[in-house]
Design an enzyme around this catalytic site. Structure first.
Site, PDB file in Angstrom:
ATOM      1  N   LYS A  99       0.812  -1.233   0.000  1.00  0.00           N
ATOM      2  CA  LYS A  99       0.000   0.000   0.000  1.00  0.00           C
ATOM      3  C   LYS A  99       0.835   1.268   0.000  1.00  0.00           C
ATOM      4  CE  LYS A  99      -3.823  -2.386   2.049  1.00  0.00           C
ATOM      5  NZ  LYS A  99      -4.948  -2.458   2.917  1.00  0.00           N
ATOM      6  N   ASP A 135      -9.619   2.112   2.551  1.00  0.00           N
ATOM      7  CA  ASP A 135      -9.506   1.452   3.864  1.00  0.00           C
ATOM      8  C   ASP A 135     -10.001   2.374   4.983  1.00  0.00           C
ATOM      9  OD1 ASP A 135      -8.408  -1.017   3.148  1.00  0.00           O
ATOM     10  OD2 ASP A 135      -6.357  -0.269   3.243  1.00  0.00           O
TER      11      ASP A 135
END
Ligand code: NAP
Length: 318
Positions: A99, A135
Site C-alpha cells: 500500500k 480502507d
C-alpha cells in the site's frame, strides 16, 4: 446463470496469478470467459476474500469480467503495475505489503491516498494509474456497523500505525475528530512522523483528564498497561494473527471489559487477540466488515455506481 456455471466461474477466479503470468497474459488467459480485468496484488494473497466478494458484485451487476488474486512480491510491484496499463484492466486492489510503495509508482493519487501516504485501490483512466484509499472510510463504516458507535466518541489505540492500513485508520480517526489517538508500531520512527502530521487535528482540548489527546507509544507491556485504562477502541493493523503461531499484539492480561477490539485480520475469523477480548469480557470484531465496506467503495470507484453491498455481504457470509 446455472449453479454449475457459477461454480465453474468461482473456480477459475480462485486461481492465483503471478508476475510471470502478467508477462504472457493473453496466452495464459485466452480460455477465460469472462476475462480478468480486476484483481488484488499481495504477498501473501492466498487468504484474500476479495475475489469471492468482488466476483459476486460483478455478477449481481451483470458486468462481464472477473477479479483475481495476484501473488506479487515487493520487488515485482513496479513491473506488475506497469503491465496493467497495457492489459485493459479496470483497476486493482493492493494489500500487504504494497500500500505504501504503490503511491510512488502510479501516475496520480486522490486526496484519500495522498494524505495518509497509502493506496489500496487503483483505477485506470486513459492508461494512467490513479490511486485512492478506501480502507480509511471502510474502517469507519465497519466500526459503526460492528459497535454502533462513531470514531468521534472514542479513544483509539492503533497497533501497526506505521503500516499502510494503520496510517489510513489514524488519518480517519483524526478527520473524524476522535477523542484521543495513541499510535504504536514495531518500528517507532514511522509513528513519530505520523504524529507530527496529525497534530493540527488535536490542538483543541477535550475533557479527558491528565492524558495527551495524541501520542506515540513504545510497543511494550509497561507502556500499554499505563495507556489502556484511557483507551476504548484497540485496533490491530498488523498482520499478527494471520498465522496460528503469532503472538497477540496486546497481552491478554491487559484487556478489560470496557475495551472494544477491532482486528483488521479476518483470516482466521477468530484470532488470538479476539479470543483474548472475549475472555476479558470485551467486545471484538474481525476485519470482515472492513473488507466489505472498503471493497464496496473500491467497486464504486471502478464503475462509478453504487456497489451491490448485500450480494457482497452474502459472498463473504457476513
Ligand atoms: P503493511 O503496510 O505491510 O504494514 C504492516 C504493519 O504491521 C506495519 O506497521 C509493520 O510494522 C507491522 N508488522 C508487520 N509484521 C509484524 C510483526 N511480525 N510484528 C509486529 N509488527 C509487524 O500491511 P497493511 O497492508 O497495512 O496490512 C496490515 C494488516 O491489515 C494485514 O493483515 C492486512 O490483511 C490487514 N488489512 C485488512 C483489511 C480488511 O479489509 N479487513 C484492510 C486492510 C488491511 P513495521 O512498520 O515495523 O514494519
Amino acid at each position: 446463470m446455472t449453479a454449475t456455471k457459477q461454480l465453474m466461474e468461482a473456480e477459475t477466479t480462485t486461481d492465483r496469478y503471478t508476475l510471470a503470468d502478467l508477462e504472457r497474459w493473453t496466452e495464459v488467459t485466452h480460455n477465460l470467459d469472462p476475462t480478468i480485468r480486476l484483481g488484488v496484488f499481495g504477498d501473501p494473497v492466498a487468504h484474500s476474500l476479495s475475489p469471492q466478494m468482488q466476483n459476486a458484485a460483478l455478477r449481481a451487476c451483470e458486468i462481464k469480467m472477473q477479479y483475481a488474486r495476484f501473488h506479487i512480491r515487493a520487488n515485482e510491484l513496479r513491473l506488475a503495475l506497469g503491465f496493467l496499463r497495457e492489459l485493459d484492466f479496470v483497476g486493482i486492489n493492493l494489500t500487504v505489503p504494497h500500500k505504501i510503495a504503490t503511491l510512488a509508482q502510479i501516475d496520480a493519487a486522490d486526496e484519500s491516498a495522498t494524505r495518509c501516504g497509502a493506496v489500496n485501490t487503483v483505477h485506470l483512466r486513459d492508461k494512467k494509474l490513479i490511486g485512492s484509499n478506501t480502507d480509511a472510510e471502510g474502517f469507519s463504516r465497519a466500526v459503526r456497523q460492528e459497535f454502533s458507535i462513531d470514531l468521534r466518541d472514542l479513544r483509539v489505540l492503533i497497533i501497526g500505525a506505521g503500516g499502510g492500513t494503520g496510517r489510513a485508520i489514524a488519518w480517519q480517526c483524526a478527520l473524524e475528530n476522535c477523542e484521543r489517538l495513541v499510535l504504536t508500531n514495531r518500528t517507532p520512527a514511522k509513528t513519530s512522523a505520523l504524529v507530527e502530521g496529525l497534530r493540527p487535528f488535536f490542538v483543541a482540548p477535550r475533557v479527558l483528564g491528565p492524558v495527551a489527546r495524541l501520542e506515540a507509544l513504545a510497543w511494550d507491556e509497561s507502556a500499554l498497561r499505563a495507556q489502556l485504562p484511557d483507551i476504548d477502541l484497540i485496533v490491530n493493523a498488523t498482520p499478527l494473527g494471520m498465522n496460528p503461531s503469532d503472538s497477540a499484539p496486546v497481552p491478554a492480561r491487559l484487556l478489560a471489559p470496557h475495551h472494544i477490539v477491532f482486528d483488521c485480520v479476518y483470516a482466521p475469523l477468530r484470532t488470538r487477540l479476539l479470543r483474548a477480548a472475549d475472555e476479558a469480557g470485551a467486545r471484538g470484531a474481525n476485519g470482515l466488515s472492513m473488507l466489505l465496506h472498503q471493497g464496496a467503495l473500491s467497486f464504486s470507484l471502478w464503475f462509478n455506481r453504487e456497489a451491490p453491498i448485500e450480494a457482497m455481504r452474502a459472498a463473504i457470509a457476513l
